[in-house]
Design a protein around this motif. Structure first.
Motif, PDB file in Angstrom:
ATOM      1  N   THR A 152      -3.075 -12.040  -2.488  1.00  0.00           N
ATOM      2  CA  THR A 152      -4.813 -12.052  -1.695  1.00  0.00           C
ATOM      3  C   THR A 152      -5.380 -11.689  -2.432  1.00  0.00           C
ATOM      4  OG1 THR A 152      -3.967 -10.059  -0.150  1.00  0.00           O
ATOM      5  CG2 THR A 152      -3.172 -12.530   0.218  1.00  0.00           C
ATOM      6  N   GLU A 153      -6.397 -11.359  -1.579  1.00  0.00           N
ATOM      7  CA  GLU A 153      -8.006 -10.871  -2.225  1.00  0.00           C
ATOM      8  C   GLU A 153      -7.823  -9.663  -1.355  1.00  0.00           C
ATOM      9  OE1 GLU A 153     -11.188 -12.401  -0.467  1.00  0.00           O
ATOM     10  OE2 GLU A 153     -11.071 -14.694  -1.776  1.00  0.00           O
ATOM     11  N   GLU A 154      -6.905  -9.266  -0.393  1.00  0.00           N
ATOM     12  CA  GLU A 154      -6.875  -7.941  -0.117  1.00  0.00           C
ATOM     13  C   GLU A 154      -6.017  -7.390  -1.054  1.00  0.00           C
ATOM     14  OE1 GLU A 154      -4.724  -5.824   4.003  1.00  0.00           O
ATOM     15  OE2 GLU A 154      -5.852  -7.562   4.244  1.00  0.00           O
ATOM     16  N   GLU A 155      -5.234  -8.099  -1.554  1.00  0.00           N
ATOM     17  CA  GLU A 155      -4.119  -7.224  -2.292  1.00  0.00           C
ATOM     18  C   GLU A 155      -4.345  -6.723  -3.077  1.00  0.00           C
ATOM     19  OE1 GLU A 155       0.259  -9.223  -0.175  1.00  0.00           O
ATOM     20  OE2 GLU A 155      -1.023 -10.058  -1.873  1.00  0.00           O
ATOM     21  N   GLU A 156      -5.086  -7.315  -4.013  1.00  0.00           N
ATOM     22  CA  GLU A 156      -6.067  -7.859  -5.359  1.00  0.00           C
ATOM     23  C   GLU A 156      -6.590  -6.281  -5.687  1.00  0.00           C
ATOM     24  OE1 GLU A 156      -7.073 -10.603  -8.479  1.00  0.00           O
ATOM     25  OE2 GLU A 156      -8.844 -10.472  -7.441  1.00  0.00           O
ATOM     26  N   VAL A 157      -7.717  -6.085  -4.049  1.00  0.00           N
ATOM     27  CA  VAL A 157      -9.024  -5.182  -3.979  1.00  0.00           C
ATOM     28  C   VAL A 157      -8.250  -3.744  -3.921  1.00  0.00           C
ATOM     29  CG1 VAL A 157     -10.072  -3.867  -2.925  1.00  0.00           C
ATOM     30  CG2 VAL A 157     -10.753  -6.057  -2.735  1.00  0.00           C
ATOM     31  N   ALA A 158      -7.112  -3.487  -3.635  1.00  0.00           N
ATOM     32  CA  ALA A 158      -6.022  -2.554  -3.326  1.00  0.00           C
ATOM     33  C   ALA A 158      -5.322  -2.266  -4.386  1.00  0.00           C
ATOM     34  CB  ALA A 158      -4.942  -2.513  -1.815  1.00  0.00           C
ATOM     35  N   THR A 202      -7.869  -0.909  -7.529  1.00  0.00           N
ATOM     36  CA  THR A 202      -8.856   0.143  -6.913  1.00  0.00           C
ATOM     37  C   THR A 202      -8.199   1.529  -7.555  1.00  0.00           C
ATOM     38  OG1 THR A 202      -9.621  -0.047  -4.862  1.00  0.00           O
ATOM     39  CG2 THR A 202      -9.184   2.183  -5.367  1.00  0.00           C
ATOM     40  N   GLU A 234       1.162  -1.545   0.238  1.00  0.00           N
ATOM     41  CA  GLU A 234       0.342   0.468   0.513  1.00  0.00           C
ATOM     42  C   GLU A 234       0.572   1.324  -0.201  1.00  0.00           C
ATOM     43  OE1 GLU A 234      -3.002   0.118   2.757  1.00  0.00           O
ATOM     44  OE2 GLU A 234      -4.181  -1.428   2.641  1.00  0.00           O
TER      45      GLU A 234
END
Length: 203
Positions: free
Chosen positions: A158-164, A167, A114
Motif C-alpha cells: 500500500t502507499e502507507e506501507e511504501e512510505v514507511a 523512510t 512497522e
C-alpha cells in the motif's frame, strides 16, 4: 542471517483454514508458502542462514507475524501443503507481543510491518525494498550478508506501507524491468548473494 519480509494482505490470521484451498479460503496463503520454500530450500539441503517473516494482515484477527528460522527449522518439506501446515499450527497458538514457538524453527507473535522495521533499524540492519522501479541489484556496490528485503504479495504494498519502508530503507532494488512473483524475486536475490559471497571468498 538474511531476512525476508513478506506482507500478506489477505492471508488469514487464524488456523481455521483448509490445506486443500490455500489460494482461496486461506487468503492467498499459497503465495506465502511458495516464498518460504524459495527462501529456504536448496537442491539437496536447506539455507540455514535465512529468516523469513510473514506479516499476516487478513481476517479475522489481523496483525500477526510468523517467522521461519532456517537454522532451527524442522519438519518442512518442499511443497505448499507442508509449509501451509506449519503456518496453520502457528496460527492455532495464542499470539502475544512476545514470540512463541509452535514447531521447531517456527515462531509467532502479534505485530505488523512497522514493528519489524523498527526492530531491524534498532539493530542497524540494512533494509532494501524490492520494486521494479528501483536500482539494478547487479549495480549495487555493497549488499551485506545480513541484509533485510521487503516484498509485497500479489497486491504489492500500500502507499502507507511504501512510505514507511522508504523512510528507513537503505535503498530500493530491482531485479529486472518486469514485475515478478515474490517467490521468484527471493530466488534471484539469494542467487545474487551467493555470487557475491563466492567472489569475496575467491578474492
Amino acid at each position: 542471517m538474511k531476512d525476508f519480509v513478506i506482507i500478506g494482505h489477505k492471508a488469514l490470521t487464524t488456523g481455521d483454514f483448509s490445506l486443500n484451498d490455500l489460494p482461496g479460503a486461506a487468503g492467498r496463503m499459497d503465495i506465502l508458502c511458495r516464498c518460504i520454500n524459495s527462501a529456504l530450500f536448496l537442491s539437496h539441503g536447506m539455507r540455514r542462514d535465512v529468516n523469513i517473516h510473514l506479516v499476516l494482515l487478513g481476517e479475522p484477527d489481523p496483525g500477526k507475524i510468523v517467522r521461519f528460522n532456517g537454522e532451527q527449522l524442522r519438519y518442512l518439506s518442499p511443497d505448499e501443503r507442508s509449509s501451509g501446515s506449519l503456518i496453520k499450527k502457528a496460527l492455532e497458538k495464542d499470539a502475544t507481543e512476545f514470540e512463541s514457538q509452535s514447531t521447531p524453527g517456527v515462531w509467532i507473535r502479534r505485530g505488523g510491518l512497522e514493528k519489524l522495521l523498527a526492530e531491524f533499524t534498532a539493530n542497524n540492519r540494512r533494509i532494501y525494498y524490492l520494486h521494479e522501479g528501483g536500482g539494478d541489484v547487479r549495480s549495487t556496490s555493497v549488499l551485506p550478508d545480513d541484509a533485510v528485503f521487503i516484498l509485497g504479495d500479489h497486491m504489492g504494498v500500500t502507499e502507507e506501507e511504501e512510505v514507511a519502508i522508504k523512510t528507513i530503507a537503505s535503498g530500493t532494488l530491482s531485479i529486472g524491468p518486469l514485475s515478478l512473483h515474490s517467490d521468484h524475486c527471493i530466488i534471484i536475490i539469494l542467487n545474487e548473494l551467493d555470487r557475491i559471497g563466492q567472489s569475496r571468498t575467491e578474492a
